[in-house]
Design an enzyme around this catalytic site. Sequence first.
Site, PDB file in Angstrom:
ATOM      1  CB  CYS A 128      -1.166   0.574   2.181  1.00 43.59           C
ATOM      2  SG  CYS A 128      -0.413   1.378   0.758  1.00 43.59           S
ATOM      3  CG  HIS A 143      -4.811   5.016   2.142  1.00 39.23           C
ATOM      4  ND1 HIS A 143      -4.411   4.213   3.188  1.00 39.23           N
ATOM      5  CD2 HIS A 143      -4.042   4.643   1.074  1.00 39.23           C
ATOM      6  CE1 HIS A 143      -3.442   3.409   2.768  1.00 39.23           C
ATOM      7  NE2 HIS A 143      -3.207   3.643   1.489  1.00 39.23           N
ATOM      8  CD  GLU A 144      -5.506   4.803  -2.456  1.00 35.31           C
ATOM      9  OE1 GLU A 144      -4.408   4.958  -3.005  1.00 35.31           O
ATOM     10  OE2 GLU A 144      -5.776   3.827  -1.731  1.00 35.31           O
ATOM     11  CG  HIS A 178      -0.569   6.355  -1.677  1.00 34.75           C
ATOM     12  ND1 HIS A 178       0.592   5.863  -1.137  1.00 34.75           N
ATOM     13  CD2 HIS A 178      -1.528   5.440  -1.390  1.00 34.75           C
ATOM     14  CE1 HIS A 178       0.345   4.702  -0.539  1.00 34.75           C
ATOM     15  NE2 HIS A 178      -0.941   4.422  -0.680  1.00 34.75           N
TER      16      HIS A 178
HETATM   17 NI    NI Z   1      -1.994   2.766   0.024  1.00 35.09          NI
END
Ligand code: NI
Length: 185
Positions: free
Chosen positions: A113, A156-157, A160
């Site tokens: 990341c 993953h995004e 966030h």
């Molecule tokens: Ni990330």
Amino acid sequence: MVTDMLKTKDILDEKDKRLRLVSKEVTFPMEKEDIDHINEMIEYLTNSQIEEEAEKYDLRPGMGMAAIQLGIPKRYLTIVHEVEDGFDTYVIVNPKIISNSVEKIYVEEGEGCLSVNREVDGIVPRFARVTVEGYDTDGNQIRIRAREELAIAFQHEIDHLNGVMFYDHIDPKDPFKGQNEYRAI
Ligand code: NI
């Protein structure tokens, strides 16, 4: 107006509590400022994956970025995925995973990341395939089917946008739990 190029130091570090915010839905038409940020994110991610450019501008390599990583608590993200003949670029606003595979995979060398400047060991289970629905920057509905590495990037995004870091998915008592259950990529 020419906007400044994003630098690695512009990306929030994991210690920054803003990364734990749940980002807000975007309304259309989008603000010009957000469009500019999207273009900066794409430029950063693309250059960061080209060795000479990454070296020249001192960029940490990454394939995805969510707005909150620049301190902007809005639900949009960009992914620049290296393919055989260049890069595929994805921009999605207010994304939602609408379906996923049963099969789970994980990145064998560990997930990375841009906000985490250290190696983190452990297995982050992800769906092998996802369908993501959302909007382009003009507010048109779009649907993206992603598999393998690209599917992991979307998960993953999107995490966030919900204030979730990849290592939240690692079992602290048994970081390699699932090693034989899930497929390594
Ligand atoms: Ni990330």
